[in-house]
Design an enzyme around this catalytic site. Structure first.
Site, mmCIF file in Angstrom:
data_model
loop_
_atom_site.group_PDB
_atom_site.id
_atom_site.type_symbol
_atom_site.label_atom_id
_atom_site.label_comp_id
_atom_site.label_asym_id
_atom_site.label_seq_id
_atom_site.Cartn_x
_atom_site.Cartn_y
_atom_site.Cartn_z
ATOM 1 N N ASP A 1 0.380 2.693 -10.541
ATOM 2 C CA ASP A 1 0.634 1.376 -10.307
ATOM 3 C C ASP A 1 0.782 0.826 -11.648
ATOM 4 O O ASP A 1 1.380 -0.332 -11.759
ATOM 5 C CB ASP A 1 -0.433 1.001 -9.676
ATOM 6 N N LYS B 1 -7.907 4.269 -2.529
ATOM 7 C CA LYS B 1 -7.577 4.514 -4.105
ATOM 8 C C LYS B 1 -8.846 5.055 -4.931
ATOM 9 O O LYS B 1 -8.433 6.057 -5.819
ATOM 10 C CB LYS B 1 -6.769 3.548 -4.542
#
Ligand code: ATR
Length: 279
Positions: free
Chosen positions: A106, A69
């Site tokens: 997220d 990420k």
């Protein structure tokens, strides 16, 4: 599938446990979109090549999961939002005619789950976050961004908690960030919500991630863990009559927002994905 099928996917390592193909394909099918979503196991050394492949094969969208990420930011052309740039991690890439745009879904996925599952708005609230890794970083940034007054961090390794505190302070100087040195110190604080952002609870032998007796009885509990669906922490929260929810809501929420960025379809997607997960 035919010669017009659009390709999407997720890259990470390990990846075979991922539920993303199941939920995205469920949404493509339900919404009659000619597309397929696959899971690709990609080693760190091949990350750059995976992005080149995305351009070459015109893969329309990718999700990025652990451990890529943060590194993934180096391979996109642009990270359009300030918040995603300051978090320094992305989980979604949109291929817009060869230009790769990186997003972090997220954060809104987590805030949406608090809203939908717990009817909880972080504005002006005090929140205790367990953990200081990548997941905790996303959570504390989301909470600070949503206007939380005070964020407490508790982590097994205290140095990492200090690291996260410093990082957050630079980006959100107006948010009070305190390190909790021991669970019993929570007794003296008015905490409205506990968030477990550690991996404690994923293994059958794990203890509860926190001793809930140190929290006021009104405090709600959100556990990012979704497998098992009820960790020991959530079992205790349920037994004590607290508002509580597992990480399935966030998983579906972040996926639905990625799906919206790729296809423009937003209506009902989160619900389709939640149903696919609950099956
Ligand atoms: P992620 O990106 O998923 O957050 P990570 O960066 O490896 O993964 O962080 C895992 C987090 O879970 C850390 O806060 C870790 O605590 P340490 O910093 O002390 O390692 C926490 N964690 C993992 N297993 C744990 C356990 N059994 N008890 C308490 N904390 C745990």
């Amino acid at each position: 599938m035919d010669s017009r099928t659009a390709l999407y996917g997720v890259i990470g390592n390990p990846i075979r446990h991922s539920l993303s193909p199941k939920i995205h394909n469920a949404a493509f099918q339900k919404l009659s979109i000619n597309a397929a979503y696959l899971a690709f196991q990609v080693d760190k050394e091949f990350l750059g090549l995976a992005f080149e492949a995305m351009r070459a094969l015109q893969i329309k969208g990718l999700n990025i999961t652990l451990p890529h990420k943060e590194d993934a930011i180096n391979f996109v052309d642009e990270v359009p939002t300030d918040l995603d740039r300051c978090i320094g991690a992305i989980n979604t890439v949109v291929n817009r005619d060869g230009r790769l745009l990186g997003y972090n879904t997220d954060v809104p996925g987590f805030l949406g789950a608090l809203r939908e599952e717990l009817q909880f708005n972080p504005e002006t609230k005090s929140i205790l976050v367990l953990g200081a890794g990548g997941a905790a970083r996303g959570v504390v940034f989301a909470l600070a961004h949503a206007g939380a007054d005070k964020i407490y961090i508790f982590n097994r390794t205290i140095e990492r908690a200090h690291g996260l505190q410093g990082y957050l302070k630079t980006h959100f100087p107006e948010t009070e960030v305190k390190i909790l040195h021991s669970p019993e110190h929570a007794k003296d604080e008015k905490i409205h919500l506990l968030v477990n952002a550690t991996s404690c609870g994923m293994r059958a032998e794990d203890p509860a991630a926190f001793d809930l007796q140190f929290l006021k009885k009104e405090a709600a509990v959100y556990d990012l863990v979704y497998s098992p669906t009820e960790t020991l922490l959530l079992k205790k929260a349920r037994e004590q009559g607290r508002r509580h929810a597992n990480g399935l809501g966030m998983l579906a929420g972040q996926a639905a927002i990625s799906f919206g960025l790729w296809t423009g379809q937003k209506e009902g997607v989160r619900q389709i994905m939640l149903e696919a997960l609950r099956q």
